[in-house]
Design a protein around this motif. Structure first.
Motif, PDB file in Angstrom:
ATOM      1  N   GLU A   1      -3.772  -2.902  -0.761  1.00 30.17           N
ATOM      2  CA  GLU A   1      -4.678  -2.032  -1.534  1.00 30.17           C
ATOM      3  C   GLU A   1      -6.109  -2.559  -1.509  1.00 30.17           C
ATOM      4  N   LEU A   2      -6.275  -3.864  -1.688  1.00 33.77           N
ATOM      5  CA  LEU A   2      -7.619  -4.441  -1.674  1.00 33.77           C
ATOM      6  C   LEU A   2      -8.270  -4.262  -0.307  1.00 33.77           C
TER       7      LEU A   2
ATOM      8  N   GLY B   1     -10.594  -8.548  -7.292  1.00 34.25           N
ATOM      9  CA  GLY B   1      -9.151  -8.443  -7.438  1.00 34.25           C
ATOM     10  C   GLY B   1      -8.516  -9.767  -7.836  1.00 34.25           C
ATOM     11  N   THR B   2      -9.001 -10.855  -7.244  1.00 33.71           N
ATOM     12  CA  THR B   2      -8.469 -12.181  -7.570  1.00 33.71           C
ATOM     13  C   THR B   2      -8.758 -12.548  -9.016  1.00 33.71           C
TER      14      THR B   2
ATOM     15  N   VAL C   1      -0.732  -5.313  -3.368  1.00 32.01           N
ATOM     16  CA  VAL C   1      -2.103  -5.486  -3.863  1.00 32.01           C
ATOM     17  C   VAL C   1      -3.027  -5.920  -2.728  1.00 32.01           C
TER      18      VAL C   1
ATOM     19  N   MET D   1     -12.595   1.455  -7.250  1.00 34.97           N
ATOM     20  CA  MET D   1     -12.019   0.130  -7.309  1.00 34.97           C
ATOM     21  C   MET D   1     -11.653  -0.249  -8.736  1.00 34.97           C
TER      22      MET D   1
ATOM     23  N   ALA E   1     -11.675  -2.144   0.345  1.00 31.94           N
ATOM     24  CA  ALA E   1     -12.805  -2.725   1.082  1.00 31.94           C
ATOM     25  C   ALA E   1     -13.183  -1.830   2.259  1.00 31.94           C
TER      26      ALA E   1
ATOM     27  N   VAL F   1      -7.909  -1.634  -9.680  1.00 27.82           N
ATOM     28  CA  VAL F   1      -7.870  -3.087  -9.818  1.00 27.82           C
ATOM     29  C   VAL F   1      -7.666  -3.498 -11.271  1.00 27.82           C
TER      30      VAL F   1
ATOM     31  N   VAL G   1     -14.400  -7.036  -3.090  1.00 26.60           N
ATOM     32  CA  VAL G   1     -13.102  -6.520  -3.528  1.00 26.60           C
ATOM     33  C   VAL G   1     -12.107  -7.650  -3.742  1.00 26.60           C
ATOM     34  N   VAL G   2     -12.069  -8.608  -2.834  1.00 31.85           N
ATOM     35  CA  VAL G   2     -11.109  -9.707  -2.960  1.00 31.85           C
ATOM     36  C   VAL G   2     -11.463 -10.604  -4.146  1.00 31.85           C
TER      37      VAL G   2
END
Length: 138
Positions: A98-99, A125-126, A95, A1, A103, A5, A121-122
């Motif tokens: 991908e996220l 990523g955020t 994206v 990740m 996950a 990311v 992951v979210v």
């Protein structure tokens, strides 16, 4: 990740700062390939496989490096679209996919509960995306 990311921040910072698809593409290309090289070497030299049980170092390094580079290039490729706004919209969609895939991998292969994997992951990523947005917009 972390390799895939982490390329979000420089990519989206370049998009918002330059408002130029080609320059953003070049930054994304450098970030994706650089992250792939870095992750590949880090995995290959981290241990001989006996400590973590994660397999042979060379194979692990190659796989991690290639997958990291592919992840970074996945959200970079839309910047070949000349209109930076359209490119950014497409990149954000990629994206999100991908996220979701990251996950799923965490859930499937790392025994992370689905909700926890998605949240981790979210959220990660955020935060990285917002970092790029804030720096690129300043």
């Amino acid at each position: 990740m972390d390799g895939s990311v982490s390329t979000l921040a420089p990519l989206f910072a370049a998009a918002f700062a330059t408002k130029n698809s080609w320059q953003t593409f070049l930054v994304g290309l450098a970030a994706g390939l650089g992250a792939g090289i870095s992750m590949g070497f880090a995995e290959a030299i981290s241990d001989d496989g006996s400590l973590t049980g994660r397999g042979r170092p060379l194979i692990r390094g190659i796989v991690c490096g290639l997958m990291t580079a592919l992840g970074g290039l996945g959200h970079t490729m839309p910047y070949l679209i000349p209109d930076v706004n359209i490119a950014t919209t497409v990149a954000v969609g990629i994206v999100l996919v991908e996220l979701g895939l990251i996950a799923w991998v965490r859930h499937r292969y790392m025994d992370t509960p689905w909700a926890s994997a998605l949240i981790q992951v979210v959220v990660g990523g955020t935060l990285v995306f917002l970092t790029g947005l804030l720096i690129g917009s300043s």
